[in-house]
Design an enzyme around this catalytic site. Sequence first.
Site, PDB file in Angstrom:
ATOM      1  N   GLY A 118       0.840  -1.189   0.000  1.00  0.00           N
ATOM      2  CA  GLY A 118       0.000   0.000   0.000  1.00  0.00           C
ATOM      3  C   GLY A 118       0.876   1.241   0.000  1.00  0.00           C
ATOM      4  N   GLY A 119       0.332   2.360   0.459  1.00  0.00           N
ATOM      5  CA  GLY A 119       1.080   3.611   0.422  1.00  0.00           C
ATOM      6  C   GLY A 119       2.391   3.548   1.178  1.00  0.00           C
ATOM      7  CB  ALA A 138     -10.576   2.528   0.783  1.00  0.00           C
ATOM      8  N   GLY A 168     -10.428  11.506   1.682  1.00  0.00           N
ATOM      9  CA  GLY A 168     -10.412  12.921   2.037  1.00  0.00           C
ATOM     10  C   GLY A 168      -9.191  13.728   1.673  1.00  0.00           C
ATOM     11  CG  HIS A 188     -14.880   8.377   9.724  1.00  0.00           C
ATOM     12  ND1 HIS A 188     -15.968   9.137   9.342  1.00  0.00           N
ATOM     13  CD2 HIS A 188     -13.799   8.953   9.138  1.00  0.00           C
ATOM     14  CE1 HIS A 188     -15.556  10.116   8.559  1.00  0.00           C
ATOM     15  NE2 HIS A 188     -14.238  10.029   8.426  1.00  0.00           N
ATOM     16  NE  ARG A 223     -17.965  14.774   9.061  1.00  0.00           N
ATOM     17  CZ  ARG A 223     -16.976  14.384   9.855  1.00  0.00           C
ATOM     18  NH1 ARG A 223     -16.673  15.101  10.929  1.00  0.00           N
ATOM     19  NH2 ARG A 223     -16.287  13.304   9.581  1.00  0.00           N
ATOM     20  CE1 TYR A 245      -4.897   4.971  10.279  1.00  0.00           C
ATOM     21  CE2 TYR A 245      -4.504   5.284  12.623  1.00  0.00           C
ATOM     22  CZ  TYR A 245      -4.030   5.212  11.323  1.00  0.00           C
ATOM     23  OH  TYR A 245      -2.683   5.372  11.066  1.00  0.00           O
ATOM     24  CD  GLU A 289      -5.280   1.532  10.130  1.00  0.00           C
ATOM     25  OE1 GLU A 289      -6.243   1.307  10.888  1.00  0.00           O
ATOM     26  OE2 GLU A 289      -5.411   1.661   8.895  1.00  0.00           O
TER      27      GLU A 289
END
Length: 602
Positions: free
Chosen positions: A14-15, A48, A51, A233, A249, A357, A380
Amino acid sequence: MQTFQADLAIVGAGGAGLRAAIAAAQANPNAKIALISKVYPMRSHTVAAEGGSAAVAQDHDSFEYHFHDTVAGGDWLCEQDVVDYFVHHCPTEMTQLELWGCPWSRRPDGSVNVRRFGGMKIERTWFAADKTGFHMLHTLFQTSLQFPQIQRFDEHFVLDILVDDGHVRGLVAMNMMEGTLVQIRANAVVMATGGAGRVYRYNTNGGIVTGDGMGMALSHGVPLRDMEFVQYHPTGLPGSGILMTEGCRGEGGILVNKNGYRYLQDYGMGPETPLGEPKNKYMELGPRDKVSQAFWHEWRKGNTISTPRGDVVYLDLRHLGEKKLHERLPFICELAKAYVGVDPVKEPIPVRPTAHYTMGGIETDQNCETRIKGLFAVGECSSVGLHGANRLGSNSLAELVVFGRLAGEQATERAATAGNGNEAAIEAQAAGVEQRLKDLVNQDGGENWAKIRDEMGLAMEEGCGIYRTPELMQKTIDKLAELQERFKRVRITDTSSVFNTDLLYTIELGHGLNVAECMAHSAMARKESRGAHQRLDEGCTERDDVNFLKHTLAFRDADGTTRLEYSDVKITTLPPAKRVYGGEADAADKAEAANKKEKANG
């Protein structure tokens, strides 16, 4: 068993894993890098994230502000030297992503656009419409293809790491396409395996986010730090858990209860802001833990809306208008229509808090290295000390690249100076991994992995959710102990060697149960309320800096019991204070400014 010789092995593409691989390849062009992933890289969970990614970008912002927002947002459980490193390196990494091709959204004058995000004093979240994670991951993936020394092992499931005399020496993985095992030798291993959100029933995480890396590190004596802090979340779709990004938001979306009332003003985040004019640290832009906790209180008051998929409130975006929604939040419009049949241009979206998370993870030092020499962890799955008791939105994507780069560079350096291990001992370990796999495949019993997983998710939701009581936490601990015993009797019915998901899901469940026990025991022992860990029992409803300004370290002993220790929190420049938002935060800022002015005038 086939053996592949590398200098560095990275688990997870992943990242964080991709950024580590690129950094390692740049640091040592002669290094052989093995990049192992149980899915094709572009299917990693980073894709996924919707934001944005945090970095100071405006003249009226500063590293000091970003530092303060992160430490306060983490309820003072952050390692402050780590936060300082992070905020200073974020802008460099965002610029690097742009140079590699990441299409950051722009203002009309061509400068990078930034949006507001919860808990941040100033807008500093870089974004690419509402598909930021996708664009970051695509950018990193295509960049990694420029380095021939990075050899990918896609659809390989890592079974265990190999450790000799306190130093990592490689790993054993299963080729899921063939059912064969491969031994990858390396004098440094970077875990970039993501979080453990799937131990909860309803969550925003992809099916691959099962705590594998955490479980492997735990089994080798590396503690998991601060596992009691699991972020909910505030705006997940009911039933599916699919995320309605905080960017909704940040662009001006509002949360209302069944009476159409913007209830957040009743929970320390008011006064109410004008419609369509979001204000940093006010109302809907409060920190995630407090916004999720406000939902719980509204539910208790009977102010939520009952649906077949659970109680919800409404995320209302209608006042933003069709043009802005389709320009800034096109993916959100698609998701809402597809999964709840709502057109955000015309109707409010039903949302509820969802497990999102894992703030805690594999304990590392400030260079991302664990207690095992050569074993690093990033993203994470790790706990480098950045997020404390509550992560601020958009800090996590930035963490992937800031610490991904650091982990890659440090691991390359470690691999070059590691020397050789005991060949016989390493081979014996690899053979042991193979034998354990055979034992699992041949295990007899009547239990089904899927039923145990579902019961685990429900137990975690009930006992380790937004608010916690000793009775419910103990019930969860007891249930997990029961599930551990039942897990020993799981029968694998699929006998195929190619993509045997029955086997893979069982292995994932084993890691998940171990990680869940760390979460539950850590939560029970922390007798205070801080960040995402909130208790309702008498004497534990407030933050207790005297007794609990410390990290929880969860170990798993050889007999399967969870043992807890504690370590100090590094405070450098910002001593613990009350977390304040909304009008109270403005008043505190004004008082601080007046105090500084008075001191300056002598």
